[in-house]
Design an enzyme around this catalytic site. Sequence first.
Site, PDB file in Angstrom:
ATOM      1  CG  ASP A  35       8.820  21.120 -27.627  1.00  0.00           C
ATOM      2  OD1 ASP A  35       8.098  20.351 -28.282  1.00  0.00           O
ATOM      3  OD2 ASP A  35       9.638  20.721 -26.754  1.00  0.00           O
ATOM      4  CB  ILE A  36       9.117  21.879 -22.201  1.00  0.00           C
ATOM      5  CG1 ILE A  36       9.581  22.351 -20.834  1.00  0.00           C
ATOM      6  CG2 ILE A  36       9.332  20.389 -22.394  1.00  0.00           C
ATOM      7  CD1 ILE A  36       8.743  21.798 -19.689  1.00  0.00           C
ATOM      8  CG  ASN A  92       6.639  13.180 -34.644  1.00  0.00           C
ATOM      9  OD1 ASN A  92       7.095  13.067 -35.777  1.00  0.00           O
ATOM     10  ND2 ASN A  92       7.234  13.900 -33.712  1.00  0.00           N
ATOM     11  N   GLY A  98       7.572   8.432 -33.304  1.00  0.00           N
ATOM     12  CA  GLY A  98       8.128   9.334 -32.292  1.00  0.00           C
ATOM     13  C   GLY A  98       7.103  10.118 -31.509  1.00  0.00           C
ATOM     14  CD  GLN A  99       0.922  10.915 -31.153  1.00  0.00           C
ATOM     15  OE1 GLN A  99       0.665  10.093 -32.027  1.00  0.00           O
ATOM     16  NE2 GLN A  99       0.009  11.705 -30.615  1.00  0.00           N
ATOM     17  CG  HIS A 105       1.766  17.531 -30.467  1.00  0.00           C
ATOM     18  ND1 HIS A 105       1.298  16.375 -29.889  1.00  0.00           N
ATOM     19  CD2 HIS A 105       3.080  17.305 -30.733  1.00  0.00           C
ATOM     20  CE1 HIS A 105       2.284  15.491 -29.796  1.00  0.00           C
ATOM     21  NE2 HIS A 105       3.380  16.032 -30.313  1.00  0.00           N
ATOM     22  CG  LEU A 106       1.333  21.714 -37.093  1.00  0.00           C
ATOM     23  CD1 LEU A 106       1.627  20.575 -38.051  1.00  0.00           C
ATOM     24  CD2 LEU A 106       0.347  22.682 -37.737  1.00  0.00           C
ATOM     25  CG  HIS A 107       6.417  19.009 -33.447  1.00  0.00           C
ATOM     26  ND1 HIS A 107       7.162  19.042 -32.288  1.00  0.00           N
ATOM     27  CD2 HIS A 107       5.764  17.820 -33.420  1.00  0.00           C
ATOM     28  CE1 HIS A 107       6.975  17.934 -31.595  1.00  0.00           C
ATOM     29  NE2 HIS A 107       6.134  17.167 -32.258  1.00  0.00           N
TER      30      HIS A 107
HETATM   31  P1  AMP Z   1       5.903  14.279 -29.896  1.00  0.00           P
HETATM   32  O1  AMP Z   1       7.169  13.523 -29.573  1.00  0.00           O
HETATM   33  O2  AMP Z   1       5.694  14.538 -31.364  1.00  0.00           O
HETATM   34  O3  AMP Z   1       4.706  13.644 -29.231  1.00  0.00           O
HETATM   35  O4  AMP Z   1       6.100  15.723 -29.271  1.00  0.00           O
HETATM   36  C1  AMP Z   1       5.871  16.010 -27.934  1.00  0.00           C
HETATM   37  C2  AMP Z   1       6.596  17.294 -27.636  1.00  0.00           C
HETATM   38  O5  AMP Z   1       6.070  17.828 -26.433  1.00  0.00           O
HETATM   39  C3  AMP Z   1       8.088  17.140 -27.446  1.00  0.00           C
HETATM   40  O6  AMP Z   1       8.791  17.949 -28.391  1.00  0.00           O
HETATM   41  C4  AMP Z   1       8.327  17.617 -25.999  1.00  0.00           C
HETATM   42  O7  AMP Z   1       9.526  18.335 -25.836  1.00  0.00           O
HETATM   43  C5  AMP Z   1       7.099  18.493 -25.769  1.00  0.00           C
HETATM   44  N1  AMP Z   1       6.678  18.636 -24.379  1.00  0.00           N
HETATM   45  C6  AMP Z   1       6.563  17.668 -23.441  1.00  0.00           C
HETATM   46  N2  AMP Z   1       6.115  18.179 -22.280  1.00  0.00           N
HETATM   47  C7  AMP Z   1       5.923  19.509 -22.499  1.00  0.00           C
HETATM   48  C8  AMP Z   1       5.474  20.610 -21.702  1.00  0.00           C
HETATM   49  N3  AMP Z   1       5.112  20.429 -20.406  1.00  0.00           N
HETATM   50  N4  AMP Z   1       5.422  21.834 -22.253  1.00  0.00           N
HETATM   51  C9  AMP Z   1       5.790  22.035 -23.538  1.00  0.00           C
HETATM   52  N5  AMP Z   1       6.206  21.046 -24.352  1.00  0.00           N
HETATM   53  C10 AMP Z   1       6.286  19.808 -23.845  1.00  0.00           C
END
Ligand code: AMP
Length: 119
Positions: A35-36, A92, A98-99, A105-107
């Site tokens: 995650d960035i 999410n 919070g999506q 995606h699975l965190h």
């Molecule tokens: P969500 O809020 O559950 O949709 O999670 C989206 C996640 O994607 C967040 O934790 C962001 O920090 C992450 N994210 C957004 N852009 C990027 C990217 N370019 N590379 C890696 N992670 C990212």
Amino acid sequence: MSELESDACLFCKIVKRQIPGKIAFEDDRALAFYDINPKAPVHILIVPKQHIASLSDMKEEDRDMIGHLHYLAATLAKEQQIVEPGFRTVINTGLGAGQTVFHLHLHLLGGRPFTWPPG
Ligand code: AMP
Ligand code: ZN
């Protein structure tokens, strides 16, 4: 928009290497990348290569693939040595949860204590 991929989708672009990602694992069905903006010392996103907007968009034929994402989370948790004292997996679904990226995606989060319930 194709059901298999979306030209506008951030995570489809990472899957297709059109934008960079720090890759943790890849196979024919899934990609895991860091995650960035990490919310824990270990924060990896595990995504299907196929574009599925959210968990609520999954179809019956996606069942095995979504099980596979969880299998990869367990495998990566071992590799990352976060099994003890514990790790968290989160999906999410929808704006209210919070999506922010509408590609399933699975965190996988670990390396710090977690509280319950989540915010
Ligand atoms: P969500 O809020 O559950 O949709 O999670 C989206 C996640 O994607 C967040 O934790 C962001 O920090 C992450 N994210 C957004 N852009 C990027 C990217 N370019 N590379 C890696 N992670 C990212
Ligand atoms: Zn996508």
